[in-house]
Design a protein around this motif. Structure first.
Motif, PDB file in Angstrom:
ATOM      1  N   ASN A   1       0.822  -1.206   0.000  1.00 40.53           N
ATOM      2  CA  ASN A   1       0.000   0.000   0.000  1.00 40.53           C
ATOM      3  C   ASN A   1       0.854   1.253   0.000  1.00 40.53           C
ATOM      4  OD1 ASN A   1      -2.405  -1.455   0.065  1.00 40.53           O
ATOM      5  ND2 ASN A   1      -2.384  -1.588   2.295  1.00 40.53           N
ATOM      6  N   ALA A   2       2.054   1.131   0.546  1.00 35.97           N
ATOM      7  CA  ALA A   2       2.981   2.262   0.581  1.00 35.97           C
ATOM      8  C   ALA A   2       4.396   1.730   0.714  1.00 35.97           C
ATOM      9  CB  ALA A   2       2.657   3.204   1.742  1.00 35.97           C
TER      10      ALA A   2
ATOM     11  N   PHE B   1       8.610   3.539   1.188  1.00 34.09           N
ATOM     12  CA  PHE B   1       9.243   4.784   1.596  1.00 34.09           C
ATOM     13  C   PHE B   1      10.727   4.800   1.238  1.00 34.09           C
ATOM     14  CE2 PHE B   1       5.744   3.705   4.303  1.00 34.09           C
ATOM     15  CZ  PHE B   1       5.047   4.889   4.496  1.00 34.09           C
TER      16      PHE B   1
ATOM     17  N   HIS C   1       7.492   9.332   0.267  1.00 30.05           N
ATOM     18  CA  HIS C   1       6.353   8.449   0.504  1.00 30.05           C
ATOM     19  C   HIS C   1       5.693   8.112  -0.824  1.00 30.05           C
ATOM     20  CE1 HIS C   1       1.881   8.020   1.297  1.00 30.05           C
ATOM     21  NE2 HIS C   1       2.379   7.029   1.999  1.00 30.05           N
TER      22      HIS C   1
ATOM     23  N   GLY D   1       2.612   6.352  -2.028  1.00 29.27           N
ATOM     24  CA  GLY D   1       1.350   5.857  -1.491  1.00 29.27           C
ATOM     25  C   GLY D   1       0.408   5.287  -2.535  1.00 29.27           C
ATOM     26  N   HIS D   2       0.869   5.193  -3.773  1.00 29.26           N
ATOM     27  CA  HIS D   2       0.048   4.600  -4.827  1.00 29.26           C
ATOM     28  C   HIS D   2       0.980   4.046  -5.898  1.00 29.26           C
ATOM     29  CE1 HIS D   2       0.863   7.976  -7.589  1.00 29.26           C
ATOM     30  NE2 HIS D   2       0.801   8.729  -6.492  1.00 29.26           N
TER      31      HIS D   2
ATOM     32  N   GLN E   1       4.815  12.176  -2.318  1.00 25.85           N
ATOM     33  CA  GLN E   1       4.898  13.070  -1.166  1.00 25.85           C
ATOM     34  C   GLN E   1       6.298  12.998  -0.526  1.00 25.85           C
ATOM     35  OE1 GLN E   1       1.059  11.552   0.633  1.00 25.85           O
ATOM     36  NE2 GLN E   1       0.795  13.732   1.001  1.00 25.85           N
TER      37      GLN E   1
END
Length: 342
Positions: free
Chosen positions: A252-253, A255, A284, A286-287, A304
């Motif tokens: 889902n994420a 980093f 980040h 996230g998609h 992000q």
């Protein structure tokens, strides 16, 4: 006084108390009888301490030499008294020095002794005497160099000993190449080093190669680390690494953590990191990336980024994004300066 000795001999407590060491006169380099070219040099006291450990703690340094203020804070998170430190290296410094990190660390108030162990052949990472020295330390620091050499130690007794230090509440970390191996996924450099423009132009460039699960530190779950960050303009490649991991893992994420030269992030046992000396950046993803394919420039919208200035504390377990700014990659080009929010 500084004492230079080889790997600690298996002495009785009585011999240690008498200061007999390994049979070498105080202040002189001792010879090594270790196989596979392993060399060990110790500075500081010749007898170990055994403090009650209160960690674990991680030290994530943006370049090779540990920052004094960060290392002091790192040691304070491990115990309330001076500690025995082991610096691990996989190659000898090009300038001919034998203990560049220990030369600085041994003068810090929180360091009781500092031993540099250089393992130029991965078979040396399977020597039990070396592993025992690592295991008895309270802090282990990986020096700079080539991280591909370190990943060859995976599963060997020295690698296991480092994990043991962390699990009993000690400190682990590293700088430059020593930082690159700390994440959940390591950019290992085993097929060469890639620049940001090259990675953005082809996310599957042959020089982008990863090693999974070298370490499994809770605070760095789904994190890939990078060093010399702003000086070598590595934001583009770190975003590319995150994009690759998003596609490969289906998470889902994912980093990225980039640390500038002269900066360090010290992470306590609760997963809260404090930035010393300069800046760090958290990327980040996230998609899923819009386009991440071999031979095709990366397209990844709305990534992000959290900028972490010196003195910032940041929770690496929660990873809040309330201070994040957004950058996009379109056909291999970043939309704006990725290092500043304005």
């Amino acid at each position: 006084m500084r004492l230079r000795v080889a790997l600690r001999c298996l002495l009785t407590a009585g011999l240690v108390a008498l200061g007999l060491g390994c049979g070498e006169p105080a202040g002189e380099d001792s010879s090594n009888d270790l196989p596979f070219g392993v060399e060990a040099t110790r500075l500081g006291a010749d007898a170990d301490v055994q403090p009650l450990l209160e960690g674990p703690s991680l030290m994530l340094q943006g370049d090779g030499a540990p920052l004094d203020t960060a290392f002091q804070a790192h040691a304070e998170r491990v115990a309330d008294r001076p500690l025995d430190v082991v610096v691990l290296a996989a190659s000898f410094p090009s300038d001919g020095s034998s203990t560049p990190e220990c030369d600085r660390l041994v003068d810090l108030g929180r360091v009781h002794s500092c031993e540099t162990i250089t393992i130029p052949d991965p078979r040396g990472a399977d020597v039990d005497r070396v592993a025992e020295t690592v295991r008895r330390a309270e802090v282990v620091y990986f020096a700079g160099g080539n991280q591909c050499n370190y990943v060859d130690w995976a599963g060997r007794v020295v690698h296991t000993a480092v994990i043991d230090v962390f699990e009993r509440g000690g400190g682990v970390g590293g700088g430059s190449a020593g930082l690159a191996i700390q994440g959940d996924v390591a950019y290992d450099g085993c097929t060469g080093s890639v620049r940001s423009d090259e990675a953005l132009a082809d996310p599957y460039d042959e020089r982008i190669h990863f090693t999974d699960d070298y370490f499994d530190w809770p605070a760095l779950d789904r994190v890939i680390t990078d060093s010399h960050f702003r000086a070598r303009d590595r934001m583009g490649r770190l975003i590319t690494f995150v994009a690759r991991q998003m596609k490969a893992t289906g998470a889902n994420a994912f980093f990225g953590l980039g640390v500038n030269e002269g900066a360090a992030l010290v992470v306590d046992s609760a997963g809260v990191g404090t930035v010393y000396g300069g800046r760090a950046y958290l990327v980040h993803g996230g998609h899923s990336p819009e386009r991440v394919e071999p031979g095709t420039p990366l397209t990844y919208a709305d990534v992000q980024i959290v900028r972490l200035p010196r003195g910032t504390t940041y929770d690496l377990t929660e990873r809040p994004l309330d201070q994040a700014y957004t950058r996009s990659v379109e056909a291999g080009s970043l939309s704006a300066n990725p290092y500043r929010p304005d």
